[in-house]
Design a protein around this motif. Structure first.
Motif, PDB file in Angstrom:
ATOM      1  N   LEU A   1     -17.796 -12.453 -91.361  1.00  0.00           N
ATOM      2  CA  LEU A   1     -17.460 -13.192 -90.143  1.00  0.00           C
ATOM      3  C   LEU A   1     -16.730 -14.499 -90.462  1.00  0.00           C
ATOM      4  O   LEU A   1     -15.795 -14.885 -89.752  1.00  0.00           O
ATOM      5  N   ARG A   2     -17.130 -15.172 -91.529  1.00  0.00           N
ATOM      6  CA  ARG A   2     -16.429 -16.397 -91.940  1.00  0.00           C
ATOM      7  C   ARG A   2     -14.979 -16.089 -92.331  1.00  0.00           C
ATOM      8  O   ARG A   2     -14.065 -16.830 -91.983  1.00  0.00           O
ATOM      9  N   GLU A   3     -14.785 -14.987 -93.059  1.00  0.00           N
ATOM     10  CA  GLU A   3     -13.424 -14.600 -93.450  1.00  0.00           C
ATOM     11  C   GLU A   3     -12.575 -14.280 -92.223  1.00  0.00           C
ATOM     12  O   GLU A   3     -11.408 -14.683 -92.149  1.00  0.00           O
ATOM     13  N   GLU A   4     -13.150 -13.551 -91.285  1.00  0.00           N
ATOM     14  CA  GLU A   4     -12.417 -13.231 -90.058  1.00  0.00           C
ATOM     15  C   GLU A   4     -12.076 -14.494 -89.275  1.00  0.00           C
ATOM     16  O   GLU A   4     -10.974 -14.620 -88.721  1.00  0.00           O
ATOM     17  N   ASN A   5     -13.000 -15.434 -89.248  1.00  0.00           N
ATOM     18  CA  ASN A   5     -12.775 -16.700 -88.560  1.00  0.00           C
ATOM     19  C   ASN A   5     -11.616 -17.467 -89.205  1.00  0.00           C
ATOM     20  O   ASN A   5     -10.761 -18.027 -88.507  1.00  0.00           O
ATOM     21  N   GLU A   6     -11.563 -17.478 -90.530  1.00  0.00           N
ATOM     22  CA  GLU A   6     -10.474 -18.163 -91.234  1.00  0.00           C
ATOM     23  C   GLU A   6      -9.126 -17.492 -90.936  1.00  0.00           C
ATOM     24  O   GLU A   6      -8.117 -18.168 -90.746  1.00  0.00           O
ATOM     25  N   ILE A   7      -9.112 -16.187 -90.871  1.00  0.00           N
ATOM     26  CA  ILE A   7      -7.873 -15.463 -90.552  1.00  0.00           C
ATOM     27  C   ILE A   7      -7.399 -15.816 -89.146  1.00  0.00           C
ATOM     28  O   ILE A   7      -6.212 -16.064 -88.916  1.00  0.00           O
ATOM     29  N   LEU A   8      -8.343 -15.865 -88.208  1.00  0.00           N
ATOM     30  CA  LEU A   8      -7.979 -16.217 -86.827  1.00  0.00           C
ATOM     31  C   LEU A   8      -7.469 -17.658 -86.737  1.00  0.00           C
ATOM     32  O   LEU A   8      -6.528 -17.947 -85.987  1.00  0.00           O
ATOM     33  N   LYS A   9      -8.057 -18.552 -87.503  1.00  0.00           N
ATOM     34  CA  LYS A   9      -7.572 -19.935 -87.505  1.00  0.00           C
ATOM     35  C   LYS A   9      -6.147 -20.017 -88.044  1.00  0.00           C
ATOM     36  O   LYS A   9      -5.298 -20.727 -87.485  1.00  0.00           O
ATOM     37  N   LYS A  10      -5.862 -19.281 -89.101  1.00  0.00           N
ATOM     38  CA  LYS A  10      -4.504 -19.260 -89.653  1.00  0.00           C
ATOM     39  C   LYS A  10      -3.508 -18.683 -88.666  1.00  0.00           C
ATOM     40  O   LYS A  10      -2.398 -19.178 -88.507  1.00  0.00           O
TER      41      LYS A  10
END
Length: 91
Positions: free
Chosen positions: A76-85
Motif C-alpha cells: 500500500l505504501r508503494e502504491e501510494n508513492e506511485i499515485l503521488k508521483k
C-alpha cells in the motif's frame, strides 16, 4: 546427512513419551533417532502444544498474520508513492 521428519511423526513420537510414559531414550533408540533430538521435540511440544513443530518455511498462525499485514502495508505504501508521483506529473 540430516534426516527430516514430518510433523505427524514428531507428534506421535512425543506422545509415546508424554502420554504413554515410555522412556525417551528407548523410544529414540527404537526409531533410530538420538535422545537429544527427541528431548528437543518434547521441549517444543511443551512450549506450544497447539503448534509445536513449525519450521521449513512455515510460521505459527500469529506470525503468519503479522507477516501478511506487513506485506500488505508495504504494498500500500508503494502504491501510494506511485499515485503521488502520478499526481505530480499530471498537475
Amino acid at each position: 546427512m540430516k534426516r527430516q521428519y514430518d510433523n505427524d511423526f514428531k507428534l506421535n513420537t512425543v506422545k509415546l513419551v508424554i502420554e504413554e510414559g515410555k522412556v525417551a531414550s528407548q523410544v529414540a533408540r527404537d526409531l533410530g533417532n538420538t535422545s537429544k533430538t527427541l528431548y528437543g521435540w518434547i521441549a517444543q511440544y511443551k512450549d506450544d502444544p497447539k503448534h509445536p513443530f513449525v519450521g521449513s518455511g512455515h510460521l505459527k498462525p500469529e506470525a503468519q498474520a503479522a507477516r501478511d499485514l506487513e506485506r500488505e502495508n508495504r504494498e500500500l505504501r508503494e502504491e501510494n508513492e506511485i499515485l503521488k508521483k502520478a499526481l505530480r506529473i499530471f498537475s
